[in-house]
Design a protein around this motif. Structure first.
Motif, short mmCIF file in Angstrom:
data_model
loop_
_atom_site.label_atom_id
_atom_site.label_comp_id
_atom_site.label_asym_id
_atom_site.label_seq_id
_atom_site.Cartn_x
_atom_site.Cartn_y
_atom_site.Cartn_z
N GLU A 116 0.83 -1.21 0.00
CA GLU A 116 0.00 0.00 0.00
C GLU A 116 0.86 1.26 0.00
N LEU A 142 2.03 2.55 -3.47
CA LEU A 142 1.08 2.86 -4.55
C LEU A 142 1.20 4.28 -5.08
N SER A 143 0.93 4.42 -6.39
CA SER A 143 1.01 5.72 -7.05
C SER A 143 -0.11 5.82 -8.07
N LYS A 144 -0.37 7.06 -8.56
CA LYS A 144 -1.37 7.25 -9.61
C LYS A 144 -0.74 7.05 -11.00
N ILE A 145 0.57 6.85 -11.03
CA ILE A 145 1.29 6.69 -12.30
C ILE A 145 1.42 5.20 -12.64
N PRO A 146 0.79 4.74 -13.72
CA PRO A 146 0.84 3.30 -14.06
C PRO A 146 2.28 2.76 -14.20
N ASN A 184 3.70 2.06 -10.83
CA ASN A 184 3.08 0.87 -10.22
C ASN A 184 3.61 -0.43 -10.84
N TYR A 191 11.47 8.55 -5.69
CA TYR A 191 10.06 8.39 -5.32
C TYR A 191 9.94 7.54 -4.05
N LYS A 244 8.46 8.68 -0.43
CA LYS A 244 7.32 7.95 0.17
C LYS A 244 7.65 7.54 1.61
#
Length: 325
Positions: free
Chosen positions: A24, A27-31, A34, A117, A121
């Motif tokens: 969890e 997780l990112s909004k960038i495919p 992910n 990244y 995080k």
């Protein structure tokens, strides 16, 4: 039961839940991100660092546990993963744990950004939950790891590493992250400053033992029955070689330095250096030093009452100095 499973046994339920929380936290909004983090998660190592967090937390609190402990373990694993991704770029390495590295599959630019990244995080996980004590411990570790790497690069150019400098390099490069695992485990369950500091020192001792063991692999038989000599090829000054340089004659010292500086890609010469180090007590001296650090770590554990967590930590220390790879 395998040794790692044996170590993990008293915290197996916690480790399972940690895996979910760790996924969890990535997780990112960038495919694209992910896809890459999914690749990382599915090729994870033994997860020794989160295990240190959990075992220390349970040992010092007599079995108690909090959400903060999970967050501490996630922060450690995110930071550790970030450093591995960046290390592969720095070392121009195409493999990690037998699989393709991130930079091999997605190139350096993406690998550096993925490392950044994961680092952010990890730091944000602490900031968003007001875990300032954890944030401070992990920030010190990141600073020291960078300093240790740079100190090693600076000294490798001149091959003038003393034993004191060698221990400072491995304390910063390797031991500081294991030290922060143990300190974070203690602080996550409300241990006082003195105990957090003691656990930090405990982790440092294990981390130093771990790196000395790693350095010994260069001089011991590999899977194909030959010493690897990789550190010599990369002009890394490790303890067996440092001790030999400090105790041999001027003539031999000149030959050794010349071999490492100018003939480090000559397989025959590297083999001769390995044989010389072995014949001059470099290996025995290094093993003795490793045992000293291991025993100091065990002395700290002796202050704690018997528990399955303490037993696992003792097994972990034995595993660190007796592992075969």
């Amino acid at each position: 039961m395998k040794v790692v499973e044996q170590i993990k046994f008293p915290i197996s339920a916690e480790m399972e839940l940690f895996e979910e929380k760790f996924k969890e936290s990535m997780l990112s909004k960038i495919p694209l991100l992910n896809r890459i983090t999914y690749y990382i998660i599915n090729r994870k190592g033994k997860q020794m660092r989160p295990m240190f967090v959990f075992l220390v937390a349970k040992m010092v609190s007599e079995g108690k546990f909090t959400d903060k402990t999970y967050r501490g373990a996630s922060v450690i694993e995110l930071i550790h993963t970030a450093t591995l991704v960046h290390d592969d770029v720095v070392d121009d390495s195409n493999r990690r744990r037998g699989f393709f590295s991130i930079n091999a599959l997605w190139k350096n630019k993406i690998a550096v950004l993925v490392g950044d990244y994961l680092l952010s995080k990890g730091l944000l996980l602490s900031v968003e939950n007001d875990d300032i004590d954890i944030l401070k411990l992990i920030s010190i570790a990141i600073r020291e790891m960078s300093e240790g790497e740079l100190l090693q690069i600076e000294k490798a150019r001149r091959l003038d590493i003393t034993e004191d400098v060698y221990f400072e390099i491995i304390r910063q490069k390797t031991a500081t992250l294991i030290a922060s695992c143990c300190a974070i485990g203690a602080t996550s369950v409300g241990a006082n400053k003195e105990e957090v500091s003691k656990m930090h020192h405990f982790g440092e001792l294990i981390g130093i033992s771990f790196q000395i063991k790693d350095d010994l692999f260069d001089y011991t038989e590999s899977n194909i029955g030959k010493p690897t000599g990789i550190d010599i090829k990369e002009q890394k000054m490790t303890l067996p070689l440092i001790h030999t340089l400090n105790t041999c004659s001027k003539k031999d010292k000149k030959w050794l330095i010349n071999s490492v500086k100018k003939h480090n890609n000559d397989k025959k010469r590297v083999k001769e250096v390995i044989a010389f180090v072995k014949d001059n007590g470099g290996i025995e001296y290094t093993i003795n030093k490793m045992e000293i650090y291991k025993n100091k770590a065990l002395e700290i554990l002796n202050e704690y009452p018997k528990s399955p967590y303490k037993t696992s930590l003792i097994t972990m220390i034995d595993y660190v100095v007796n592992r075969k790879k």
